[in-house]
Scaffold this motif. Sequence first.
Motif, short mmCIF file in Angstrom:
data_model
loop_
_atom_site.label_atom_id
_atom_site.label_comp_id
_atom_site.label_asym_id
_atom_site.label_seq_id
_atom_site.Cartn_x
_atom_site.Cartn_y
_atom_site.Cartn_z
N PHE A 1 0.86 -1.08 -0.14
CA PHE A 1 -0.06 -0.07 -0.15
C PHE A 1 1.12 1.29 0.13
CE2 PHE A 1 -3.19 -2.87 2.52
CZ PHE A 1 -3.61 -3.42 1.37
N LYS A 2 1.91 1.36 1.01
CA LYS A 2 2.65 2.52 0.77
C LYS A 2 3.41 2.75 -0.58
CE LYS A 2 4.01 1.60 5.64
NZ LYS A 2 4.82 1.42 6.87
N LEU A 3 4.04 1.53 -1.05
CA LEU A 3 4.46 1.56 -2.48
C LEU A 3 3.51 2.32 -3.54
CD1 LEU A 3 6.90 0.96 -4.55
CD2 LEU A 3 5.73 -1.31 -4.95
N MET A 4 2.13 1.96 -3.43
CA MET A 4 1.06 2.43 -4.26
C MET A 4 1.02 3.97 -3.93
SD MET A 4 -1.47 -0.66 -4.04
CE MET A 4 -2.85 -0.03 -5.03
N GLU A 5 1.03 4.46 -2.63
CA GLU A 5 1.15 5.70 -2.48
C GLU A 5 1.97 6.48 -2.97
OE1 GLU A 5 -1.32 6.46 1.89
OE2 GLU A 5 0.65 5.41 2.05
N ARG A 6 3.10 6.09 -2.97
CA ARG A 6 4.29 6.65 -3.43
C ARG A 6 4.40 6.90 -5.01
NH1 ARG A 6 7.15 3.64 0.36
NH2 ARG A 6 8.17 2.20 -1.10
N ALA A 7 3.33 6.12 -5.62
CA ALA A 7 3.52 6.43 -7.03
C ALA A 7 2.54 7.32 -7.50
CB ALA A 7 3.01 5.08 -7.62
N GLU A 8 1.74 8.23 -6.39
CA GLU A 8 0.98 9.33 -6.56
C GLU A 8 -0.06 9.18 -7.68
OE1 GLU A 8 3.48 12.44 -7.24
OE2 GLU A 8 4.11 12.38 -5.02
N PRO A 9 -0.90 8.00 -7.59
CA PRO A 9 -2.01 8.08 -8.47
C PRO A 9 -3.03 8.93 -8.04
CG PRO A 9 -2.29 6.21 -6.87
CD PRO A 9 -0.87 7.08 -6.47
N ASP A 10 -4.12 8.77 -8.98
CA ASP A 10 -5.49 9.79 -8.70
C ASP A 10 -6.30 8.85 -7.60
OD1 ASP A 10 -4.96 12.00 -10.58
OD2 ASP A 10 -4.97 10.46 -11.84
N GLY A 11 -6.24 7.67 -7.67
CA GLY A 11 -7.05 7.11 -6.67
C GLY A 11 -6.74 5.60 -6.49
N ILE A 12 -7.35 4.82 -5.87
CA ILE A 12 -7.18 3.07 -5.46
C ILE A 12 -8.44 2.44 -5.54
CG2 ILE A 12 -6.25 1.88 -3.72
CD1 ILE A 12 -4.28 3.64 -4.34
N LEU A 13 -8.24 1.45 -6.21
CA LEU A 13 -9.09 0.48 -6.32
C LEU A 13 -8.99 -0.67 -5.42
CD1 LEU A 13 -11.71 -0.73 -8.38
CD2 LEU A 13 -9.87 -2.21 -9.61
N ILE A 14 -9.93 -0.65 -4.31
CA ILE A 14 -9.72 -1.24 -3.16
C ILE A 14 -10.27 -2.69 -3.34
CG2 ILE A 14 -10.40 -1.46 -0.66
CD1 ILE A 14 -8.72 0.93 -1.27
N ARG A 15 -9.41 -3.74 -3.05
CA ARG A 15 -9.64 -5.38 -3.29
C ARG A 15 -9.81 -6.07 -1.86
NH1 ARG A 15 -6.46 -6.66 -8.97
NH2 ARG A 15 -8.27 -5.94 -10.22
N ASN A 16 -9.64 -5.43 -0.75
CA ASN A 16 -9.53 -6.40 0.52
C ASN A 16 -9.91 -5.48 1.69
OD1 ASN A 16 -6.83 -5.50 1.68
ND2 ASN A 16 -6.26 -6.42 -0.28
N LEU A 17 -10.17 -5.88 2.62
CA LEU A 17 -10.97 -5.10 4.00
C LEU A 17 -9.57 -4.38 4.64
CD1 LEU A 17 -13.57 -7.40 5.53
CD2 LEU A 17 -13.77 -5.45 3.91
N GLY A 18 -8.57 -5.16 4.49
CA GLY A 18 -7.19 -4.51 4.77
C GLY A 18 -6.69 -3.31 4.28
N ALA A 19 -7.11 -3.02 2.79
CA ALA A 19 -6.70 -2.02 1.98
C ALA A 19 -7.79 -0.98 2.49
CB ALA A 19 -6.75 -2.30 0.49
N ALA A 20 -9.11 -1.52 2.70
CA ALA A 20 -10.05 -0.29 2.93
C ALA A 20 -9.93 0.29 4.30
CB ALA A 20 -11.56 -1.13 3.14
N GLN A 21 -9.12 -0.26 5.18
CA GLN A 21 -8.78 0.35 6.43
C GLN A 21 -7.55 1.25 6.30
OE1 GLN A 21 -10.12 0.15 9.58
NE2 GLN A 21 -8.49 1.02 10.66
N TYR A 22 -6.50 0.82 5.59
CA TYR A 22 -5.39 1.58 5.38
C TYR A 22 -5.61 2.91 4.72
CZ TYR A 22 -0.52 2.83 3.98
OH TYR A 22 0.47 3.37 3.67
N PHE A 23 -6.52 2.52 3.39
CA PHE A 23 -6.54 3.82 2.85
C PHE A 23 -8.11 4.74 3.18
CE2 PHE A 23 -4.37 1.20 -0.30
CZ PHE A 23 -3.08 2.61 -0.53
N ARG A 24 -8.63 4.59 4.38
CA ARG A 24 -9.99 5.00 4.71
C ARG A 24 -9.71 6.52 4.88
NH1 ARG A 24 -11.65 4.70 10.22
NH2 ARG A 24 -13.94 4.35 9.35
#
Length: 835
Positions: free
Chosen positions: A620-643
């Motif tokens: 998730f941290k690697l994805m943040e550093r890439a600076e996208p416009d958004g995230i496609l959330i595929r699991n509940l852990g990601a939902a918690q991290y990016f909430r």
Amino acid sequence: MISDDITLSALRPGDLRPELLAPAGDMDCARAAVANGADAIYFGLDRFNARLRADNFTLDSLPELMRFLHAHGVKGYVTMNTLIFTSELADALSYLGHLNAAGADGVIVQDIGLAHCLTEWGRQVPGMKLELHASTQMTLSSPDGLEFASGFLDLKQAVLARELSLKEIGQCVRHTDIPLEVFVHGALCVAYSGQCLTSESLGQRSANRGECAQACRLPYSLVVDGKTVPLGERRYLLSPQDLCALDRIPDLVRMGVKSYKIEGRLKSPEYVAAVTAAYRKALDAACAGILVDEMVTARDRYALQMVFSRGFSTGWLDGTDHPRLTHGRYGKKRGAYAGVIMNSGQGWLDIRPEGGIPLAPGDGFVIDAGEDRNEEQGGRIWKVQRNRLFFHGKASRIDWSRVKPGQKLWKTDDPALNAELKKMREHLQESTIPLHLTCAGSVGNPLTIACPEYGCSVQSPQPLQTAEKRPLTPEVLKQQLGRLGGTGFRLASCDCPLPEGLMLPLSILNQTRRALVERIQTAREAKESSVPSHPPASFTLPPLPKGTAVPDMPPHLSVLCRKTEQIPAALDAGANAVYLDFEDLRDYAEGIKTVREHGKSIPVFLATPRIQKPSEVGYFKLMERAEPDGILIRNLGAAQYFRQSLLHRIGDFSLNVANPYSAAILKKQGNLAHLTISYDLNAEQVADLLRAAPPEWFELTLHQHMPMFHMEHCVFCTFLSNGTSYKNCGRPCERHHVQLRDRVGQLHPLLADAGCRNTLFNGRAQTGAGFLQDFRRLGLSRFRLELLDDPPEKVRLLVSRYRELLDGSCTAARLIRELDVAEQLGTTEGTLRPG
């Protein structure tokens, strides 16, 4: 393994007492579980459960079952571990009311919407006794996922994904207050529970709806770069060995795992008896701080093999070893390996025994010649003389010309053992309820005896004194407190950490014991009488927001790309947004750069992996550093991290949004802008969802190759390398194009993700073009195309035709005709086709 580094120790007072949870597909299995030491059983009714092929119980039989269980001090958990469609919500909630009224102790739930409704119900009706347990189908695989779910669900227990190692389970235990449940024995699904779409995609029999067709147990061929790889007898590429965690029970107990779950609601009462008895011994040994083998005998382990085994392993508990888990040699029951055939003749064979497996007249066997398992020879033994086995001539139906030295013999049936197990499953002791007591006290103070389960304690009417002759030892305490005949109780355990050298007259001790029993009986009666006799009438469904979408809202087309070279073609052909789903997340930065250089203001989203394990927050941290416009959330852990993230967030299909309440709670808790509609819904069920909740919440995948199996098991590593994991496999996934050919000859592409998890995609593309106008009239405006390994010229055709379809310049009939030519296997309506 963890055992080598930890000293055995007994369970201490105050530690969470482990629960042995056994399966029951019918009443005979329930009796077998109770007779052999289960603390609780789990079972399904005739609806809303993931084992519809089991005999199952009914609402009418449930009260009688619960009375039987409670009379023996055993809990009963009902499985409602399927997705709930919009049209079923009211009925499912009524079902919960009946479960509560019948005295069920808990309900095991997959659907987040139903779980949220039950949580709200409990808040409205404080006296409700029905506990909420999260099913393994909820795909809880990390502390982040557990934290997200506990934020809005009143979970009393949660079943972890079966793919976690001991280390990962320990991380989950340490980072949550939710009591955790772990599978310890039985069949392993190759795909993550709650994430398998194979049966749905191939035959409209959803595993998320209790209709799994077990496609993982079938033979497949491996096709690499267009050529079939010769694998000999290894045909069952997706069929794992069964789980046997007997020797890992001490580790799990020390970690603080609450519940130990045996798989097998489709198995026999003999299976339930043998497995429950063995794990009862293992748990008792672990709690007492002694070695498992001091209580679990070789005969117990042999019985486990005979009642059902595809071969045993510790699953994922000891970490990743792909070839050990799934060797590919068989997909059905094998029993116990007896040895190698040394010689044979008409009606006899000589065997070199291995493993100490007994052979006797009447035993069933199968000869393993490494051939198609449907053509294997087998039968029953007539006579045994040392290492020579004799068989009836014509009655055996064995073609002796096919029996060769070096072939293996498996014992598949043991009539004598079956008779033993039948007695074990039928032998129910006097109806007694186990009590777990604790004692405390010091000289000059009363002896306190407590039963934490019922919240009862009593003190002796006289204080403890210094002993002159007969001290109050733990053995004396257990002997006197165990005198419970005629009370309906039995002493299951007693923690007695008293100082040495104390004394209390036995008459006073017995008087204190009788006072405690009276209090426990009163507490039990109060507990049983507090169960409501009917569903609470005051319960109402949580309100849903009203939609604002209109049918003529401009259509939005997102395109998911799996290769950088697909991006320009997708943008040129009319994509409004791009989702990137790359195997190597380090390539995301380059993908984003390509979008922004080519697409100017077109937003780009990064897809998270389908699964998050405890050590994978770095993705998730690697994805943040890439600076996208958004995230496609595929699991509940990601939902918690990016909430709390400022990035635009969209929930993907793997969150299993099948009804408006799942959508509402996920959208709110995850701060999600939109949600992808579950792939388990057909067109009619999609329409029901769009009528029940705001259509602008949703996005629908209009074209894709259905992701069928999503699994921790790596086919690349197992069958294309000599390694055991990503550390030593040489990563053949990066060099080869791999497909699996099924029994009807269809090829299905296989891809790996960042976590080395594999996804097998349906080789035939699915299109929802024929349903588009109906969805548009209901207000749906967001649609998605998912590319696979399509080259740029095909990407351009696909995206442009769907763009024209959405804009009204191309008909669905024309689009499908063109796609049937472009797609090698044509297209199908697939899971969207109404049943």
